[in-house]
Design an enzyme around this catalytic site. Structure first.
Site, short mmCIF file in Angstrom:
data_model
loop_
_atom_site.label_atom_id
_atom_site.label_comp_id
_atom_site.label_asym_id
_atom_site.label_seq_id
_atom_site.Cartn_x
_atom_site.Cartn_y
_atom_site.Cartn_z
N CYS A 27 0.51 -1.22 0.43
CA CYS A 27 -0.41 0.34 -0.08
C CYS A 27 0.84 0.93 0.03
CB CYS A 27 -0.69 0.33 1.04
SG CYS A 27 -1.88 -1.35 1.55
N CYS A 28 0.50 1.88 -0.83
CA CYS A 28 0.81 3.58 -0.90
C CYS A 28 -0.15 4.49 -0.95
CB CYS A 28 2.07 3.79 -1.89
SG CYS A 28 1.53 3.86 -3.38
N LYS A 29 -0.21 6.16 -0.68
CA LYS A 29 -1.22 6.72 -0.91
C LYS A 29 -2.96 6.07 -2.03
CE LYS A 29 -0.81 10.55 -1.95
NZ LYS A 29 -0.63 12.22 -2.31
#
Length: 921
Positions: free
Chosen positions: A838-840
């Protein structure tokens, strides 16, 4: 043949309009034989003897692949290979693959156009929609092109075509192209030739292996998987191994219908739960003015929130089209419950030394309330601050700890679940009595006893007694002879000793006095339920005993008389049991009324102590949890399908539970710190989710959610043939536990600012807390699972060493220590876990991470040649599924980085030249 203007690749992704697609289905076009759910066509490419415009020019070439559909004369640009530098005989590692639903036939023609790239940093080939060689380009030059018919390739004896490349006028020959048909599972003949590095004897870890009868292509899996996965994108590569052999890699990415299905199911449950709670507040009965005004205010706010949930559900019901939420939509209010850019990322490896192996990662934007914003932080900070403020609310309401409010919700849930069950079993008991059926009577009594005992046990809690006294003091006209503080409030968390109790508030003398509260009344009430049940049990025992004796006596005198006895005594059984059962129901009803009111009074305090913040925090938590749950359900279903033939994994699943490891790439600076705070709480809340696998009774294989906040059960449906493969424990409905862990390492330029001028404590605390959870899971695993059932774990010392290494890296507090993520991911795979990244937005940093992970696996587990690691990495980032993901999200084939940003990134997280630039995110 006249060729019309070329369409862009994003138009090509939509394949054809329905009318044209229908026409392609007509009998005059010959379908390609294929395995169900496998790509229709795959081939690899290589060029020989390319001719440069100038003699001393070193060619940097790539091939653009376009399709001419037999039903139309439009050239559709489909895909491109990577750029191979400095050779006139390029062998391309990126192949061409057409997914199962693509309308390609033997009559389809494919055009191959070769370009020479002059400046890779200005590489805009993949975003250009200009027709081939119609207009000169400063960054590339046209070398030649050729066309072939698909049927000629698939029917060729060698399953290979050698085609002549010619200039645009069709005159001059500028080289040849070799097109090789690819079938995953078949080894490619020949060695790589030009690679001379000696093979290294590397020890390969056991991985998820699939045979011809299992995996994503298993025909029995198709209905249930197709209900979950949509719009797959496939990419094909061939990479050399350290012993000069070829391995083939198919990279796949797919959306999931769960992106919208799970949030809609969840919101529907929220609405039902909140409507029930609002009614319980209204059913509290008459309250003194202070408390009644409080109740009115709370209900008004709750009704507003309920209306918002209903509006959101109605809007989601209107949604059609794509089954994923793009990164550009993360701030839209109507979509705030939907996870961002949720996809399955899969790598299927076929190498000479191992069975085919599958590696799955779920990619999704960090679960966070983007529409709500992060001005005041995320859930981790907001909940802590709210709890501290709630303790200091003064005399306006009573403070109950989070543990006690959770207990109150549990008691209410138990009541709502058990009361109708007990009533139903009581009716069955009377029905058995009326039919004079001893066996049925015994079974009905057994079920009634079990449920009633659970019911009574649910109320043996000091919280109920404490809340009853608090509610008594809130009734009109209540005056106690001495200040009333519920017993054991310190232990039970009521904390009334720290503040004025509402009963000590001054009241008018005209209010009539009640007698002093009888604290033992509640004990008598729930004890009466037990006594009533004992009376029923005693009566059934007497009836059965008399029946047995009577049968023996009458059978000795006249065997036919025993058969007639039912006519004389059936009514007696019913008549003797009926008043006792009614008494049991009445006693239970009295307990339910008191208990529901007392627990509703506790929830009233929880809501009233922080209006409207309490409801807004509940909303935020629901939003974040919804996003997290959609990803979890997707990951569980995929893992279950790929592990159906792995008995060790299935035993681990029902004996211990499933490890779910989240890799976070968020910084601890500015808004992303708030996102990380949201994400940490959302993932932690998944610990309260249980899974249950059931046999599907229809063609609808979508999962079903039951339960309430903090206690959800996800029912996953499998077709009968797949369900039969499960262990008996799972088939019998055993609930399966989840063990989510989160490790975060910020890698961007904002993390540089946090490390130098800000604070990284949040990241350090999260990593340390989750390391302890991971160790706890490993301990449970070693205690509950026999060693001979853990073939995937290799030597136990390997895992112990990895855990110790992870511990040391977390303690080191090193800047941008990506070793933490690599170790956590390796441990997860060795423990049969589900991997998340996950990232933004799950678009840019996530793409860098999953492609690095894939190439690292190829190097460490499948002996990818060391000289080709960077080239393989560039291939996947430039031409793979992740650049397609960027296109899906922002309509542009550019990762949203700039050069200055990338200077702050760890080396292996930087994309190749020409693939990044200004783009929306």
């Amino acid at each position: 043949m006249e060729i019309k203007e070329e369409r862009s690749s994003d138009e090509a992704r939509q394949f054809l309009p329905s009318s044209q697609a229908d026409s392609l289905g007509e009998p005059q076009f010959t379908s390609i034989q294929r395995i169900a759910n496998e790509p229709k066509l795959e081939f690899s490419l290589a060029c020989k003897d390319l001719v440069a415009a100038t003699r001393d020019r070193k060619l940097n070439t790539f091939i653009q692949v376009s399709v001419v559909h037999p039903a139309e004369h439009i050239l559709t640009r489909y895909s491109s290979t990577e750029i191979v530098e400095g050779t006139r005989d390029p062998l391309f590692l990126t192949g061409v693959t057409f997914p199962p639903e693509y309308p390609i036939y033997e009559e389809t023609k494919i055009k191959l156009t070769v370009y020479d790239v002059k400046d890779k940093s200005q590489d805009t080939v993949r975003t250009s929609v200009l027709p081939d060689h119609k207009e000169p380009r400063a960054d590339r030059s046209f070398l030649g092109c050729t066309t072939f018919r698909v049927g000629d390739l698939v029917k060729s004896k060698e399953q290979q075509l050698t085609l002549t490349l010619r200039t645009s006028d069709g005159g001059k020959t500028v080289g040849t192209i070799e097109v090789n048909l690819v079938k995953m599972g078949e080894l490619e003949d020949g060695e790589t030739g030009h690679i001379t590095t000696d093979a290294q004897d590397q020890k390969c870890a056991l991985v998820r292996e699939c045979t011809a009868t299992e995996g994503i292509s298993d025909k029995d899996n198709l209905p249930s998987l197709n209900a979950v996965l949509k719009n797959p994108i496939c990419k094909l590569y061939r990479f050399p191994t350290s012993d000069n052999k070829w391995m083939r890699i198919r990279e796949q990415m797919a959306e999931t219908t769960l992106s919208f299905h799970i949030p809609k199911e969840l919101i529907n449950l929220h609405i039902k739960e909140d409507m029930r709670r609002n009614q319980e507040l209204k059913d509290l009965g008459e309250l003194a003015p202070h408390w009644d005004n409080m109740r009115r205010s709370v209900i008004a706010h709750c009704d507003q929130m309920l209306s918002m949930y209903q509006d959101t559900l109605a809007e989601l019901g209107k949604h059609t089209g794509s089954s994923f939420k793009s990164s550009c939509s993360k701030g839209e209010k109507t979509l705030e419950f939907i996870p961002i850019n949720l996809h399955l990322q899969r790598m299927h490896v076929h190498s000479p030394r191992l069975k085919d192996a599958l590696y799955d990662v779920i990619t999704v934007g960090a679960p966070a309330a983007h529409f709500q914003g992060f001005k005041n932080g995320g859930l981790r900070k907001l909940l802590s601050k709210f709890e501290a403020e709630r303790r200091n609310t003064g005399y306006q309401c009573i403070y109950y700890s989070p543990e006690n409010t959770a207990k109150a919700k549990e008691v209410l849930s138990n009541i709502n679940h058990l009361q109708p069950l007990i009533s139903s079993h009581a009716d069955l008991l009377l029905n058995s009595a009326s039919q004079h059926s001893p066996d049925s009577l015994k079974n009905s009594l057994k079920m009634l006893s079990e449920k009633t005992e659970l019911f009574v046990h649910a109320f043996k809690d000091q919280l109920v007694r404490s809340a009853l006294l608090a509610l008594y003091t809130a009734r009109p006209g209540c005056v106690l002879k001495k200040p009333a503080v519920p017993r054991n409030s310190a232990e039970e968390g009521s904390d009334l000793q720290h503040q004025d109790h509402p009963s000590q508030m001054k009241r008018q003398d005209s209010i009539p006095h009640h007698s002093e509260y009888d604290e033992e009344e509640w004990d008598r009430l729930w004890a009466n339920v037990g006594r009533s049940l004992n009376c029923v049990i005693a009566m059934v025992d007497r009836l059965l005993e008399k029946d047995s004796i009577s049968n023996i006596k009458e059978g000795e005198n006249d065997p036919s008389a025993a058969d007639c006895k039912v006519l004389h005594t059936g009514g007696d059984w019913y008549e003797q049991l009926y008043p006792l059962v009614i008494t049991l129901k009445d006693c239970m009803g009295e307990v339910v009324t008191r208990a529901k009111q007392s627990m509703a009074f506790v929830l009233l305090q929880e809501l009233a102590c922080g209006l409207p913040q309490s409801l807004m925090l509940t909303l935020r938590r629901d939003i974040v949890f919804s996003q997290a749950l959609a990803g979890l359900v997707c990951g569980f279903i995929i893992k279950l399908h790929t592990g159906l033939h792995d008995q060790g994994f299935l035993q681990q699943l029902h004996t211990v539970g499933l490890l779910v490891q989240y890799e976070g790439l968020l910084s601890t600076y500015s808004e992303e710190a708030g996102m990380l705070e949201d994400m940490a709480v959302g993932i932690s809340d998944l610990q309260k989710v249980m899974f249950k696998v059931i046999e599907a009774k229809s063609e609808d294989f979508l999962p079903v959610i039951t339960g309430r906040r903090e206690h959800y059960v996800i029912e996953v449906q499998l077709p009968a043939k797949m369900f039969e493969l499960l262990p008996q424990e799972i088939k019998e409905g055993k609930l399966l536990r989840m063990y989510p862990v989160l490790f975060n390492v910020g890698i961007n330029e904002q993390q540089t600012l946090a490390e130098r001028f800000g604070d990284t404590t949040l990241q350090e605390n999260i990593n340390q807390e989750n390391l302890e959870l991971l160790k706890e899971y490993y301990k449970l695993l070693t205690e509950k699972m026999p060693p001979d059932c853990l073939p995937h774990f290799q030597e136990q010392n390997d895992l112990k060493g990895l855990l110790e290494n992870l511990h040391q890296n977390i303690q080191a507090k090193k800047r941008k220590n990506v070793e933490i993520m690599w170790l956590a991911a390796t441990i997860c795979r060795k423990l049969n876990g589900v991997r998340f990244t996950c990232c933004k937005s799950a678009k840019d940093r996530t793409s860098m991470s999953v492609t690095l992970e894939q190439c690292s696996i190829l190097r460490d587990e499948h002996q990818l040649h060391k000289d080709f690691f960077i080239r393989a990495l560039d291939c996947m980032r430039r031409e793979g599924c992740r650049i397609e993901n960027v296109l899906k999200n922002v309509k542009c084939r550019k990762y949203a980085f700039n050069m200055i940003q990338l200077m702050a990134f760890p080396k292996y997280y930087r994309p190749p030249e020409g693939t990044y630039g200004k783009a929306d995110t």
